[in-house]
Design a protein around this motif. Sequence first.
Motif, PDB file in Angstrom:
ATOM      1  N   ILE A 117       0.880  -1.170   0.000  1.00  0.00           N
ATOM      2  CA  ILE A 117       0.000   0.000   0.000  1.00  0.00           C
ATOM      3  C   ILE A 117       0.914   1.215   0.000  1.00  0.00           C
ATOM      4  N   GLU A 118       0.769   2.027  -1.014  1.00  0.00           N
ATOM      5  CA  GLU A 118       1.684   3.154  -1.191  1.00  0.00           C
ATOM      6  C   GLU A 118       1.634   4.151  -0.039  1.00  0.00           C
ATOM      7  N   TRP A 119       0.444   4.434   0.492  1.00  0.00           N
ATOM      8  CA  TRP A 119       0.364   5.435   1.553  1.00  0.00           C
ATOM      9  C   TRP A 119      -0.887   5.224   2.394  1.00  0.00           C
ATOM     10  N   LEU A 120      -0.692   5.154   3.700  1.00  0.00           N
ATOM     11  CA  LEU A 120      -1.799   5.130   4.658  1.00  0.00           C
ATOM     12  C   LEU A 120      -1.461   6.091   5.787  1.00  0.00           C
ATOM     13  N   GLU A 121      -2.476   6.732   6.313  1.00  0.00           N
ATOM     14  CA  GLU A 121      -2.298   7.581   7.491  1.00  0.00           C
ATOM     15  C   GLU A 121      -3.342   7.189   8.511  1.00  0.00           C
ATOM     16  N   GLY A 122      -2.918   7.137   9.757  1.00  0.00           N
ATOM     17  CA  GLY A 122      -3.826   6.823  10.849  1.00  0.00           C
ATOM     18  C   GLY A 122      -3.724   5.368  11.282  1.00  0.00           C
ATOM     19  N   ARG A 123      -4.601   5.023  12.193  1.00  0.00           N
ATOM     20  CA  ARG A 123      -4.644   3.670  12.752  1.00  0.00           C
ATOM     21  C   ARG A 123      -5.461   2.772  11.816  1.00  0.00           C
ATOM     22  N   HIS A 124      -4.902   1.625  11.447  1.00  0.00           N
ATOM     23  CA  HIS A 124      -5.571   0.700  10.527  1.00  0.00           C
ATOM     24  C   HIS A 124      -5.527  -0.725  11.060  1.00  0.00           C
ATOM     25  N   GLU A 125      -6.529  -1.467  10.665  1.00  0.00           N
ATOM     26  CA  GLU A 125      -6.636  -2.890  10.990  1.00  0.00           C
ATOM     27  C   GLU A 125      -6.623  -3.659   9.671  1.00  0.00           C
ATOM     28  N   PHE A 126      -5.854  -4.767   9.612  1.00  0.00           N
ATOM     29  CA  PHE A 126      -5.725  -5.566   8.398  1.00  0.00           C
ATOM     30  C   PHE A 126      -6.186  -6.992   8.667  1.00  0.00           C
ATOM     31  N   GLN A 127      -6.881  -7.576   7.703  1.00  0.00           N
ATOM     32  CA  GLN A 127      -7.315  -8.973   7.798  1.00  0.00           C
ATOM     33  C   GLN A 127      -7.138  -9.637   6.442  1.00  0.00           C
ATOM     34  N   ILE A 128      -7.013 -10.970   6.467  1.00  0.00           N
ATOM     35  CA  ILE A 128      -6.875 -11.726   5.230  1.00  0.00           C
ATOM     36  C   ILE A 128      -7.647 -13.033   5.341  1.00  0.00           C
ATOM     37  N   ALA A 129      -8.192 -13.479   4.222  1.00  0.00           N
ATOM     38  CA  ALA A 129      -8.840 -14.792   4.116  1.00  0.00           C
ATOM     39  C   ALA A 129      -8.384 -15.408   2.801  1.00  0.00           C
ATOM     40  N   ALA A 130      -8.321 -16.720   2.771  1.00  0.00           N
ATOM     41  CA  ALA A 130      -8.011 -17.444   1.540  1.00  0.00           C
ATOM     42  C   ALA A 130      -9.316 -18.014   0.996  1.00  0.00           C
ATOM     43  N   PHE A 131      -9.379 -18.166  -0.318  1.00  0.00           N
ATOM     44  CA  PHE A 131     -10.520 -18.858  -0.913  1.00  0.00           C
ATOM     45  C   PHE A 131      -9.988 -19.878  -1.903  1.00  0.00           C
ATOM     46  N   ASP A 132     -10.718 -20.991  -2.011  1.00  0.00           N
ATOM     47  CA  ASP A 132     -10.259 -22.034  -2.926  1.00  0.00           C
ATOM     48  C   ASP A 132     -10.826 -21.774  -4.318  1.00  0.00           C
ATOM     49  N   ASN A 133     -10.455 -22.639  -5.257  1.00  0.00           N
ATOM     50  CA  ASN A 133     -10.861 -22.406  -6.643  1.00  0.00           C
ATOM     51  C   ASN A 133     -12.344 -22.667  -6.899  1.00  0.00           C
ATOM     52  N   THR A 134     -13.090 -23.057  -5.855  1.00  0.00           N
ATOM     53  CA  THR A 134     -14.543 -23.158  -5.978  1.00  0.00           C
ATOM     54  C   THR A 134     -15.245 -21.990  -5.289  1.00  0.00           C
ATOM     55  N   GLY A 135     -14.462 -21.078  -4.681  1.00  0.00           N
ATOM     56  CA  GLY A 135     -15.044 -19.915  -4.020  1.00  0.00           C
ATOM     57  C   GLY A 135     -15.288 -20.088  -2.538  1.00  0.00           C
TER      58      GLY A 135
END
Length: 140
Positions: A110-128
């Motif tokens: 991410i080129e630029w963020l300001e402030g407090r941030h929360e990040f999350q990630i999920a994986a999905f398979d090839n069937t969704g």
Amino acid sequence: MANRTPFRPKLWRQAAVLSTLCLTLLLSACGGGSGDSDDTSTPPPNTTNPDPNEFKGPVSLSWVPPAQRENGDELDITELGGYELRYRQGTDQKYISVIIEDPWTTDYYIEWLEGRHEFQIAAFDNTGLYSEFVSLQPEG
């Protein structure tokens, strides 16, 4: 795992977010001092750690592809469809989502963020089929 179809943001938004979220925090801190331990006229520098979720600058994120499904079954990377990254500022209710449709991609900038941030990630398979979202901490 919940069955969801991947969200596909508009190309301009995806490009803007993509250029902003590469999973390795590029922030550094500099310290200094005279090394003179007898000097008590100046207060010691602030030694408290800054909030790791507070940003003013580029943010880089990275992750390891899952090797198994939530039920414990083995998951080959060729069965993965990709990842959904999402992040939000402070107490915002809505997330900004980024879909990565390449299971071999394991970082995002991410080129630029300001402030407090929360990040999350999920994986999905090839069937969704989606995994649960988990917290993701930028690298420092």
